[in-house]
Design a protein around this motif. Sequence first.
Motif, mmCIF file in Angstrom:
data_model
loop_
_atom_site.group_PDB
_atom_site.id
_atom_site.type_symbol
_atom_site.label_atom_id
_atom_site.label_comp_id
_atom_site.label_asym_id
_atom_site.label_seq_id
_atom_site.Cartn_x
_atom_site.Cartn_y
_atom_site.Cartn_z
ATOM 1 N N SER B 247 0.853 -1.189 0.000
ATOM 2 C CA SER B 247 0.000 0.000 0.000
ATOM 3 C C SER B 247 0.888 1.238 0.000
ATOM 4 C CB SER B 247 -0.870 0.038 1.243
ATOM 5 O OG SER B 247 -1.746 -1.037 1.245
ATOM 6 N N LEU B 248 0.284 2.337 -0.407
ATOM 7 C CA LEU B 248 1.057 3.564 -0.484
ATOM 8 C C LEU B 248 0.245 4.674 0.157
ATOM 9 C CD1 LEU B 248 3.618 4.852 -1.705
ATOM 10 C CD2 LEU B 248 2.264 5.376 -3.729
ATOM 11 N N LYS B 249 0.887 5.379 1.097
ATOM 12 C CA LYS B 249 0.201 6.496 1.740
ATOM 13 C C LYS B 249 0.529 7.762 0.952
ATOM 14 C CE LYS B 249 -0.846 8.283 6.233
ATOM 15 N NZ LYS B 249 -1.001 7.918 7.602
ATOM 16 N N VAL B 250 -0.491 8.444 0.490
ATOM 17 C CA VAL B 250 -0.264 9.615 -0.358
ATOM 18 C C VAL B 250 -0.939 10.835 0.267
ATOM 19 C CG1 VAL B 250 -0.604 10.603 -2.643
ATOM 20 C CG2 VAL B 250 -0.242 8.150 -2.406
ATOM 21 N N LEU B 251 -0.174 11.898 0.385
ATOM 22 C CA LEU B 251 -0.755 13.160 0.861
ATOM 23 C C LEU B 251 -1.505 13.812 -0.285
ATOM 24 C CD1 LEU B 251 1.904 15.011 3.037
ATOM 25 C CD2 LEU B 251 -0.404 14.382 3.692
ATOM 26 N N LEU B 252 -2.727 14.205 -0.041
ATOM 27 C CA LEU B 252 -3.508 14.832 -1.102
ATOM 28 C C LEU B 252 -3.728 16.299 -0.774
ATOM 29 C CD1 LEU B 252 -6.205 12.114 -1.777
ATOM 30 C CD2 LEU B 252 -4.149 12.577 -3.091
ATOM 31 N N ASN B 253 -2.931 17.159 -1.371
ATOM 32 C CA ASN B 253 -3.172 18.598 -1.198
ATOM 33 C C ASN B 253 -2.554 19.353 -2.362
ATOM 34 O OD1 ASN B 253 -0.378 18.810 -0.655
ATOM 35 N ND2 ASN B 253 -0.740 18.421 1.516
#
Lengths: 695, 590
Positions: B247-253
């Motif tokens: 899994s990949l944690k992605v910051l969305l901003n």
Amino acid sequence: MDCYTANWNPLGDSAFYRKYELYSMDWDLKEELRDCLVAAAPYGGPIALLRNPWRKEKATSIRPVLEIYSASGLPLASLLWKSGPVVSLGWSAEEELLCVQEDGVVLVYGLHGDFRRHFSMGNEVLQNRVLDARIFHTEFGSGLAILTGAHRFTLSANVGDLKLRRMPEVPGLQSAPSCWTTLCQDRVAHILLAVGPDLYLLDHAACSAVTLPGLALGVSSFLQMAVSFTYRHLALFTDTGYIWMGTSSLKEKLCEFNCNIRAPPKQMVWCSRPRSKERAVVVAWERRLMVVGDAPESIQYKQLTIQVLLDRLVLRRLYPLAIQICEYLRLPEVQGVSRILAHWACYKVQQKDVSDEDVARAINQKLGDTPGVSYSDIAARAYGCGRTELAIKLLEYEPRSGEQVPLLLKMKRSKLALSKAIESGDTDLVFTVLLHLKNELNRGDFFMTLRNQPMALSLYRQFCKHQELETLKDLYNQDDNHQELGSFHIRASYAAEERIEGRVAALQTAADAFYKAKNEFAAKATEDQMRLLRLQRRLEDELGGHFVDLSLHDTVTTLILGGHSKRAEQLARDFRIPDKRLWWLKLTALADLEDWEELEKFSKSKKSPIGYLPFVEICMKQHNKYEAKKYASRVGPEQKVKALLLVGDVAQAADVAIEHRNEAELSLVLSHCTGATDGATADKIQRARAQAQKK
Amino acid sequence: MAFPHRPDAPELPDFSMLKRLARDQLIYLLEQQHEVDKLYKVESKPALSSNEQLCFLVRPRIKNMRYIASLVNADKMAGRTRKYKVIFCPQKFHACEMVLEEEGVYGDVSCDEWAFSLLPLDVDLLSMELPEFFRDYFLEGDQRWINTVAQALHLLSTLYGPFPNCYGIGRCTKMSYELWRRLEEEEDGETKGRRPEIGHIFLLDRDVDFVTALCSQVVYEGLVDDTFRIKCGSVDFGPEVTSSDRSLKVLLNAEDKVFNEIRNEHFSNVFGFLSQKARNLQAQYDRRRGMDIKQMKNFVSQELKGLKQEHRLLSVHIGACESIMKKKTKQDFQELIKTEHALLEGFNIRESTSYIEEHIDRQVSPIESLRLMCLLSITENGLIPKDYRSLKTQYLQSYGPEHLLTFSNLRRAGLLTEQAPGDTLTAVESKVSKLVTDKAAGKITDAFSSLAKRSNFRAISKKLNLIPRVDGEYDLKVPRDMAYVFSGAYVPLSCRIIEQVLERRSWQGLDEVVRLLNCSELAFTDTTKEDKASSECLRLILVVFLGGCTFSEISALRFLGREKGYRFIFLTTAITNSARLMEAMSEVKA
């Protein structure tokens, strides 16, 4: 021009001084000052006088009078001294007069002669009596040092927060020291004392002998010592008429002077003019005054701030003057006028001869809604004077309802406190009051109070939901809230009970409550659940496996998947599962089992209430095109195209769509014409479209 | 794509200050005071730490207190002594201390507060991260967070100056606003004389517009939230997105340049945009061919890193898109959307009801079924008694009898109700609404809330023109109004209200709408002199959602801002969506 210098006298080689009278004292003294104990407060504060009859050999029976004057000699108070012999007087930094009695008891008075409190300096002092006492001021407050008849010192660094400290013994001390003073080093109070030619420094742990740097030879005794107001400097006067001036750390000598007077001086003090860098020691004898100066020093002090000045005016009840000063200095209201008015109000509430109404009105008239004035503080003061009614009246002027709450609670007006807390919007405050109320009232009254305060009620309910379930039930019961009671018991049937019988019983209670709430739907649903729960239990017993707490749908599905179709049918009938649901359910279960034969049989058992498209869909989901095609042919005309497309028969789908002359269907089919083989079909559709347009 | 702001659009205020403030406070609390070296998530299981000191950073909830108390008591039983520190965020509640006391551990535990209430999730988005706010207030009637909201607003006005124009609608809004005003008055002078940085503040309660929050989201950011759940501004993309086993944690901003360009786009445009972007990227890579050594050196040192970064982001979002398309472009989803649109527009109600029934019968998803039922109820002013009974019965059969409690919750919150015979209701209603003055209000809300609140959605929709009349196809590539966030079928009610009020600078002329929203006493305008406010600041608007806001609403208002030359800033108690709303109302077996 020389008139400016006419009254200046030379002092040494480079300095001049002059003498002039600033003002004359207004007092009319009955006693000679020399017969009195005298104490003047710092910063031009008040002066206390107590004729000292105990010093004389024969004690007189006349009680002495304690008099307090302002710095200019205006009488402030006069009272008959009825307590024991006083050894020493002194003023604290808060302008409280400390009267140290011989027995070590200290009586504290305000500057208007009002008695405040008393405290004792301890048993040792009581036993050995007070020989001498000093009141001293540090940044921590005002301290008191006592020399007892046993030549031991007892000290309290702050009389406001009394902690007695008995200082260590000075080895070999047989008589009283010739002179002593308190020093303050590293935020700790010490005592410096002289015994013959020796100096000792006492701290709370040890007694150490010290020497003065650069002290002239031949000293056999120290007659006086003086420490400066800031505790930075120290001066000692010796029996050789020699004065040593240095730092109070005893590490550095600033200067020395030999005045050639060997008589012991009456007094020696440090002095300096404001903003002056020059420091000097003034030594006084019976008829002679000597000023000894030292090197310039660059540190200035401005200890008396405007705030302290205002405090002092307030203490003297000179409220109008204080306000005028504030206005003149343009101080912000909160620091200035408001604060003084608040003090005035606190004084006002103590006037017992004025009625509550008048006091409250007077205060409100003067204060209005001046920012920074806390009516609750004033009310607290009124309550402190035993005027509860006045306090309540004053609280009504407090605009911040939250501020009213603590005092109302203290005054046991908890219900009023509750409405004020609610008004404030601070739920935490509301909860605090609720806990008070809960302890104060009996349960019934408590509930009644809650009932009238929905915000508090929901807050308390939330608390009960997690912490006091039984109380929650009682709350609902009291309100005849049967709907919530029903929900409560349903929740209980999940949370509290493990056994089926217990759970069913809880559900029964819930169903009864729902009936009372006229919520027939919920009541019936609950009864169904009871039935289902019992049945699930039985299924577990008879068939094994897990059934309890499954939904009805899942129970039937589980039965079918376990091959218990008969039981499943029975259950569906018992619980009147609608046909549509049953068909969806069976369809899904049989496809999951990949029991295609059974599925086909089922599909032919009667006309499907959900049509046959779902059959096509489910077979395709299981990747069984062969079975899917069987059902595609049975799909009704409306969904035929969809079904044919699902099984991948684009050509036939096109034919049906053309036959239907349905534009939406035509484009749907067209969008499925992707492969090379579909070229012909696509053409066919385009032709049909063209034809349709021609018509 | 990614329409630029008008050149005269105002600058956004700098929210990094809030972040720094919060971080410094926390570091101070954790390190200086308690010397924390390891963090554990507070879960309902024993802490395995062997440390001499345990420090809990928790929300002030009774459940958490019981957990802590059980840990402390377990230690006591085992004869173990350690230090316990509880840090409450954003504040300590008396009830919590009370529980610690009742459980006999108050003396063993020391308490602290971390007054952290505003987390900047993005350049224009602040979240209080209080998802429980919705249930606490709108279901339980618990007003505990109102103080927190007022404090947060107070903090904003101390940092960014006073707000010259304030508008609000809703009961919670009104209470929060009044409390905030009182705080400002008490600490008079702090904001006085400061130049305002933000010209308008608009507060609204979630229950003013449930409909928008209940709709399926089709704008990219909303769709990502619906599909993968964005938590605290970041999302965990599973193996189906990353096409690897991790899994990949992605910051969305806004920092994610690729995401920033597609976040507000209707999903139908996103894939095309991304593939175009990929082609451009390839072209930039291809420029390497034929470069001499010096050019190559330049390329590697200056451009390559950026390209690689972009490459990485692109592949993440393409993966996410594929995964979404697998789920959402199926016929099922199309029909779902079709039903939603039918409900919003109010036609084919019978057909929609059958669709929902089938949805339940097929056990498609408990949350989705519930959502559709609520949408039907609100758009239709409640279900007709027959449907109300039968849908509920079907639901209980499908998803379990415990949902009887869920229905009781939904009814109380006004999300799923039964149509009452018209006349009698109106009589009661008018009586109630007369009683609904501020202070008396609380007394009757409990008993009458579901009765007093008729959603009146249809009438409101007509008044505010929420269903755009479309001639021909709505071009989602070139949106013409805020309806694009719902494929052109519906302008979000919340956003329309904000638009209308901002246009008028008051509620004037919206009386009928306000009445239909059951907010006659609860809508206010508070305008102060604007002599200090610059024209730039007057185009900066802070919108505060009490009870949560959706990404679709954010996208819609961002669009409105671009159209009118405003900039919107958002403050919400939490980011929400239909599933979160429904979960908050659901009762699950303990």
